[in-house]
Design a protein around this motif. Structure first.
Motif, mmCIF file in Angstrom:
data_model
loop_
_atom_site.group_PDB
_atom_site.id
_atom_site.type_symbol
_atom_site.label_atom_id
_atom_site.label_comp_id
_atom_site.label_asym_id
_atom_site.label_seq_id
_atom_site.Cartn_x
_atom_site.Cartn_y
_atom_site.Cartn_z
ATOM 1 N N VAL A 182 15.532 49.294 -8.171
ATOM 2 C CA VAL A 182 16.062 49.266 -6.872
ATOM 3 C C VAL A 182 15.257 49.179 -5.765
ATOM 4 O O VAL A 182 14.447 50.216 -5.551
ATOM 5 N N GLU A 183 15.128 48.415 -4.761
ATOM 6 C CA GLU A 183 14.326 48.265 -3.628
ATOM 7 C C GLU A 183 15.036 47.797 -2.341
ATOM 8 O O GLU A 183 15.815 46.857 -2.349
ATOM 9 N N ARG A 184 15.061 48.703 -1.307
ATOM 10 C CA ARG A 184 15.686 48.347 -0.188
ATOM 11 C C ARG A 184 17.234 48.452 -0.585
ATOM 12 O O ARG A 184 17.709 47.545 0.137
ATOM 13 N N ARG A 185 17.418 49.400 -1.423
ATOM 14 C CA ARG A 185 18.879 49.400 -1.468
ATOM 15 C C ARG A 185 19.554 48.165 -2.257
ATOM 16 O O ARG A 185 20.640 48.328 -2.608
ATOM 17 N N GLN A 186 18.691 47.373 -2.732
ATOM 18 C CA GLN A 186 19.225 46.279 -3.233
ATOM 19 C C GLN A 186 18.502 46.327 -4.772
ATOM 20 O O GLN A 186 17.701 46.630 -5.173
ATOM 21 N N ARG A 187 19.578 46.041 -5.842
ATOM 22 C CA ARG A 187 19.506 46.180 -7.336
ATOM 23 C C ARG A 187 18.990 44.790 -7.755
ATOM 24 O O ARG A 187 19.459 43.762 -7.376
ATOM 25 N N LEU A 188 17.664 44.978 -8.484
ATOM 26 C CA LEU A 188 17.089 43.725 -8.835
ATOM 27 C C LEU A 188 16.868 43.959 -10.444
ATOM 28 O O LEU A 188 16.339 44.772 -10.675
ATOM 29 N N LEU A 189 16.650 42.592 -10.875
ATOM 30 C CA LEU A 189 16.206 42.681 -12.194
ATOM 31 C C LEU A 189 14.889 41.929 -12.214
ATOM 32 O O LEU A 189 14.773 40.830 -11.483
ATOM 33 N N ARG A 190 13.799 42.242 -12.878
ATOM 34 C CA ARG A 190 12.441 41.631 -12.526
ATOM 35 C C ARG A 190 12.190 41.731 -13.886
ATOM 36 O O ARG A 190 12.168 42.471 -14.961
ATOM 37 N N GLY A 191 11.342 40.507 -14.324
ATOM 38 C CA GLY A 191 10.865 40.586 -15.705
ATOM 39 C C GLY A 191 9.622 39.105 -15.833
ATOM 40 O O GLY A 191 9.356 38.564 -14.910
ATOM 41 N N VAL A 192 9.338 39.208 -17.118
ATOM 42 C CA VAL A 192 8.567 38.058 -17.744
ATOM 43 C C VAL A 192 8.800 37.414 -18.820
ATOM 44 O O VAL A 192 9.433 37.924 -19.523
ATOM 45 N N SER A 193 8.746 36.046 -18.815
ATOM 46 C CA SER A 193 9.277 35.334 -19.961
ATOM 47 C C SER A 193 8.119 34.540 -20.450
ATOM 48 O O SER A 193 7.283 34.094 -19.669
ATOM 49 N N VAL A 194 7.880 34.387 -21.778
ATOM 50 C CA VAL A 194 6.735 33.961 -22.489
ATOM 51 C C VAL A 194 7.517 32.827 -23.535
ATOM 52 O O VAL A 194 8.376 33.065 -24.152
ATOM 53 N N ASP A 195 6.623 31.653 -23.482
ATOM 54 C CA ASP A 195 6.987 30.713 -24.564
ATOM 55 C C ASP A 195 6.351 30.980 -25.943
ATOM 56 O O ASP A 195 5.309 30.963 -26.091
ATOM 57 N N VAL A 196 7.376 31.361 -26.724
ATOM 58 C CA VAL A 196 7.038 31.676 -28.457
ATOM 59 C C VAL A 196 7.451 30.828 -29.054
ATOM 60 O O VAL A 196 7.651 31.018 -30.496
ATOM 61 N N THR A 197 7.617 29.645 -28.761
ATOM 62 C CA THR A 197 8.123 28.410 -29.692
ATOM 63 C C THR A 197 7.154 28.027 -30.798
ATOM 64 O O THR A 197 7.583 27.978 -31.965
ATOM 65 N N ALA A 198 5.850 28.163 -30.676
ATOM 66 C CA ALA A 198 4.810 27.771 -31.649
ATOM 67 C C ALA A 198 4.988 28.884 -32.599
ATOM 68 O O ALA A 198 4.869 28.573 -33.712
ATOM 69 N N THR A 199 5.030 30.247 -32.012
ATOM 70 C CA THR A 199 5.196 31.277 -32.970
ATOM 71 C C THR A 199 6.367 31.035 -34.088
ATOM 72 O O THR A 199 6.166 31.275 -35.039
ATOM 73 N N ARG A 200 7.575 30.754 -33.461
ATOM 74 C CA ARG A 200 8.642 30.873 -34.220
ATOM 75 C C ARG A 200 8.590 29.626 -35.229
ATOM 76 O O ARG A 200 9.067 29.608 -36.219
ATOM 77 N N ASP A 201 8.021 28.461 -34.727
ATOM 78 C CA ASP A 201 8.029 27.266 -35.603
ATOM 79 C C ASP A 201 7.014 27.662 -36.960
ATOM 80 O O ASP A 201 7.395 27.327 -37.749
ATOM 81 N N ALA A 202 5.966 28.439 -36.541
ATOM 82 C CA ALA A 202 5.057 28.605 -37.574
ATOM 83 C C ALA A 202 5.661 29.687 -38.747
ATOM 84 O O ALA A 202 5.555 29.440 -39.966
ATOM 85 N N GLU A 203 6.408 30.759 -38.061
ATOM 86 C CA GLU A 203 7.340 31.561 -39.015
ATOM 87 C C GLU A 203 8.375 30.673 -39.853
ATOM 88 O O GLU A 203 8.401 30.998 -40.830
ATOM 89 N N ARG A 204 8.823 29.600 -39.011
ATOM 90 C CA ARG A 204 9.850 28.977 -39.984
ATOM 91 C C ARG A 204 9.299 28.085 -40.811
ATOM 92 O O ARG A 204 9.747 28.018 -42.174
ATOM 93 N N ARG A 205 7.979 27.571 -40.657
ATOM 94 C CA ARG A 205 7.436 26.825 -41.632
ATOM 95 C C ARG A 205 6.999 27.668 -42.791
ATOM 96 O O ARG A 205 6.853 27.165 -43.738
ATOM 97 N N ASN A 206 6.409 28.925 -42.235
ATOM 98 C CA ASN A 206 6.174 29.725 -43.399
ATOM 99 C C ASN A 206 7.281 30.089 -44.360
ATOM 100 O O ASN A 206 6.917 30.244 -45.585
ATOM 101 N N VAL A 207 8.534 30.421 -43.667
ATOM 102 C CA VAL A 207 9.557 30.708 -44.636
ATOM 103 C C VAL A 207 9.874 29.233 -45.370
ATOM 104 O O VAL A 207 10.365 29.611 -46.858
ATOM 105 N N ALA A 208 9.765 28.239 -44.781
ATOM 106 C CA ALA A 208 10.125 27.066 -45.743
ATOM 107 C C ALA A 208 9.328 26.749 -46.763
ATOM 108 O O ALA A 208 9.729 26.544 -47.887
#
Length: 819
Positions: A563-589
């Motif tokens: 909450v900043e200056r009476r305004q409700r905000l969402l702040r965040g960070v987004s990271v690309d994890v596509t390579a990690t998920r692809d590696a996990e899927r290949r490992n499972v495969a």
């Protein structure tokens, strides 16, 4: 005051050319169309129900839908009733006030009107040209009343919110307000949604394009008639004469209609429409005058298009009306926004003036200084005696620049009313002055502000913002900020373009982010937003985003509520994890494949033992004394044993793909040609290029053999197959069965069968072990699984393309480094 406000109802009717004759013509049409009233009104509400925003307005309160439906039925009768007196005008104005109260913005009102008017015009155009002109005259008169009342209600609401008590004075200031450079999309919906709401599609634009040449044949007569009509109104004629010249305006009209019939409805097109609304505001041209004039021109253009051989007058007239009202909705919204911003700008200026030393100069039309307050005298460092009665250009160091701006303002072609000049104080210290020019009765009002400190603060803030932006760009993640109600990105770091292919400006559009997520992803994110409604709460989740290239990106997000200056905000960070998920899927495969290999090896061993025992018994039964009919049966058993042996070999192949020797450069054309020799004329090879890859020749032959055998089996070996070799650069990531391929240069093998095609659900799994479309006894689903393992070993990927007849399997293999 606003010079073009036509308060007299008779003048407004005259502007719309709504004569008694045309009113009588509309009354006659009302009698003819009365039986279709329920159909028109029902279709109108079906149209509104197909759009979420209007549907929410209709259902916001119990009983509202029914009340509005009854009101619309009455309105339909009134519109075609032929009586357009003061009582009718008052009802239209009440509708405009109600629209503002309910949140029905101009584009929503005009979109619904486009639906109704387009159908009315289409219903009468083929039998009554005068009826079309009459309907459009009434429409211009009607819409002008309603939207002017909406705009007035919005203006009063803005004044109330800002606490401005002297309404008449504030309205007078609107005509000389400054700082309205507009230029964004405001609160308008995306172009595709807006066009759908107005019922416009590619067929309508094709119709307009095809009939544009015929419509433009009369453009000179239409424009001349338009300005001759305008000249009969003193207030409007004065507005237009203040511009550069009548010919310049006429050419602008020609250009507009050429674009209307032929230009694509892109961002630039609608930006021009918004600019038109802002120019109308600056000129003091009312909404009612604009809409009345527009409908007059639409009637003439429709007449021209139809008279010069339109194949389908209904389609031409309806498309022309709906497209014109779409343009009008953008212009009217920009006009209304500009009026409201003018009041807000005045309020902001008043606050700045209270905190800064502000001066005021008033000059005549001849640019002689008539008045100056004490602050102005201090800022210009000129005595009152020398200042008053003299030309601006003569008494100020920067007077020539100010005079040039003032001259353009008086002519009506000043785009930017602010001017920043560098000056010195009486003791020689440098300073920066901001001059704001506004037109008033009989002259020009100039405000002067010393913004030296403000400029220094702005430069400091800009430097800090640049440092923050540079910091965000160095982080391998996207940093963002979203107001909680409604959730739409307010800030997003530039890193988002590298991640998704869309720049930060696109992502901060109100609804753009929704178009990059599937309904399931949107539902999941809505759930997380609910958990973040408590101040201080945090959430961590993953979702898939569709990038500009069409690839799916796996993104992990960490968000928290502040909450900043009476305004409700969402702040965040987004990271690309596509390579990690692809590696996990290949490992499972790989694990699944390893398990499948173990099972397949055991099954193959057991099957081999069973087949050997059956073969031994058959051999014992087959001797010279065996009857012929028994020998025939034994031959069938031997054939079944042979099929079982082939199945056993397929199972073993699934487990025997060993690394062997190191891969080396292989001419793909030679390796594929060698593999295809065993199939003879049933397979055609087309080499567009002969790429070289790093592989083992036996792997390539085995890969191609399995793919081609699968293609031939798709048609029970009744039709031929085609293999195409080529190489292609991938400029963006590509999703394949084996995972995401990064941009680079790849060899391609396309195997085309001419079978009966493949089901979409099966196509997604055909590279899995033991998945097959063959009948029992014809295979175990090992061929494509072996091919998939070889493709993975070669660091490539494959995808299945379905055709109307048959299937294509496309394989991508990295080119050798030397290529």
């Amino acid at each position: 005051m606003l010079h073009a406000m036509l308060a007299d109802l008779g003048e407004q009717r005259r502007l719309s050319r709504l004569t008694d004759e045309l009113a009588e013509r509309v009354r006659a049409l009302g009698g003819e169309l009365g039986a279709l009233a329920d159909q028109f009104v029902g279709g109108f509400y079906e149209h509104l129900d197909s759009f979420e925003q209007t549907r929410e307005i209709l259902d916001a309160q119990p009983g509202r839908r029914e009340r509005l439906h009854a009101s619309q039925a009455r309105y339909f009768k009134e519109l075609l009733g032929g009586t357009y007196d003061a009582a009718y005008a008052e009802r239209r104005r009440r509708v405009g006030h109600v629209h503002f109260t309910l949140g029905i913005e101009p584009h929503l009102y005009l979109g619904g009107y486009a639906k109704l008017l387009g159908e009315l015009v289409a219903a009468v155009v083929e039998r009554d040209a005068l009826g079309v002109e009459a309907l459009l005259s009434v429409a211009g008169f009607d819409m002008g009343l309603t939207l002017s009342a909406y705009d007035s209600a919005r203006l009063v609401d803005t004044l109330d919110q800002l606490g401005v008590e002297q309404l008449d004075i504030a309205r007078g200031f609107v005509s000389m307000a400054s700082g309205d450079d507009g230029g964004d999309d405001g609160g308008e919906p995306p172009r595709e949604a807006r066009e759908a709401y107005f019922g416009l599609g590619s067929a309508d634009y094709d119709t307009l394009s095809a009939r544009g040449e015929a419509a433009m044949l009369a453009i000179d007569d239409v424009i001349a008639d338009f300005y001759n009509h305008i000249d009969t109104f003193e207030s409007l004629a004065r507005l237009f004469r203040s511009d550069a010249s009548r010919e310049r305006l006429s050419e602008a009209q020609r250009l507009h209609w050429r674009r209307f019939f032929g230009a694509p409805r892109d961002r630039a097109y609608f930006a021009r429409q918004r600019a038109l609304g802002r120019v109308h505001h600056q000129m003091g041209l009312s909404l009612s005058a604009y809409l009345s004039a527009l409908m007059l021109m639409v009637a003439r253009m429709a007449n021209s298009a139809i008279c010069h051989g339109a194949a389908s007058p209904r389609d031409v007239a309806s498309a022309l009306v709906r497209a014109a009202l779409l343009d009008a909705s953008v212009t009217a919204q920009a006009y209304s926004d500009a009026r409201a911003r003018s009041i807000e700008n005045i309020h902001d200026v008043e606050k700045v003036v209270s905190a800064l030393p502000t001066g005021v100069l008033i000059a005549s039309d001849a640019l002689e200084v008539r008045s100056a307050n004490r602050a102005a005298l201090a800022l210009v460092s000129v005595s009152r005696a020398m200042l008053l009665g003299n030309q601006l250009s003569a008494v100020l160091p920067y007077g020539r620049v100010v005079a040039a701006h003032a001259t353009r303002l008086l002519r009506g072609d000043l785009a930017e009313p602010e001017l920043v000049v560098e000056d010195t104080t009486s003791d020689g210290a440098p300073r920066t002055l901001r001059l704001t020019l506004a037109r008033i009765e009989g002259g020009v009002l100039i405000t002067l502000d010393d913004i030296s400190k403000v400029r220094a603060l702005q430069e400091s803030a800009s430097a800090m913002k640049r440092r923050q932006t540079a910091l965000f760009e160095d982080v391998d993640a996207v940093v963002w900020e979203v107001p909680l109600d409604p959730p739409a990105p307010a800030f997003i770091s530039g890193r988002v373009q590298l991640m998704t292919g869309f720049n930060a400006e696109r992502w901060t559009e109100p609804t753009f982010w929704r178009t990059r997520l599937s309904p399931e992803q949107l539902e999941r994110i809505a759930g997380h937003v609910q958990t973040l409604r408590e101040p201080g709460s945090q959430a961590r989740f993953e979702c898939e985003i569709l990038t500009a290239s069409g690839a799916r990106l796996s993104v992990r997000t960490s968000a928290h509520h502040v909450v900043e200056r009476r305004q409700r905000l969402l702040r965040g960070v987004s990271v690309d994890v596509t390579a990690t998920r692809d590696a996990e899927r290949r490992n499972v495969a790989m694990q699944e494949m390893s398990t499948a290999s173990i099972v397949a090896a055991g099954a193959a061993h057991d099957l081999s033992n069973v087949l050997q025992q059956i073969q031994a018994h058959v051999d014992l039964c087959d001797d010279d004394a065996t009857p012929d009919e028994v020998r025939a049966e034994l031959a069938g058993i031997r054939e079944s044993i042979a099929r079982g042996a082939r199945l056993q070999r397929d199972l073993l192949d699934l487990t025997r793909l060993r690394p062997g020797a190191e891969p080396h450069a292989v001419d793909l054309g030679s390796a594929v040609g060698s593999a295809l020799e065993r199939f003879g004329a049933s397979v055609s090879l087309r080499c567009r290029k002969r790429p070289v890859i790093a592989a083992r020749p036996t792997w390539v032959e085995r890969l191609v053999t399995n793919l081609v055998r699968n293609a031939l089996e798709a048609s029970d070996f009744q039709r031929s197959a085609l293999v195409v070799l080529d190489s292609t650069p991938l400029r963006s990531p590509l999703e394949t069965v084996q995972g995401t391929l990064e941009p680079g240069r790849y060899a391609t093998i396309r195997v085309v069968d001419r079978g009966g095609g493949i089901d979409e659900r099966v196509a997604a799994r055909i590279f899995e072990p033991f998945v097959t479309t063959k009948p029992p006894g014809r295979g175990v689903g090992a061929g494509l699984a072996i091919a998939s393992r070889i493709i993975s070993r070669l660091h490539g990927g494959a995808r299945v393309l379905r055709r109307h007849e048959g299937t294509i399997i496309e394989v991508f293999l990295p080119l050798a480094t030397s290529e």
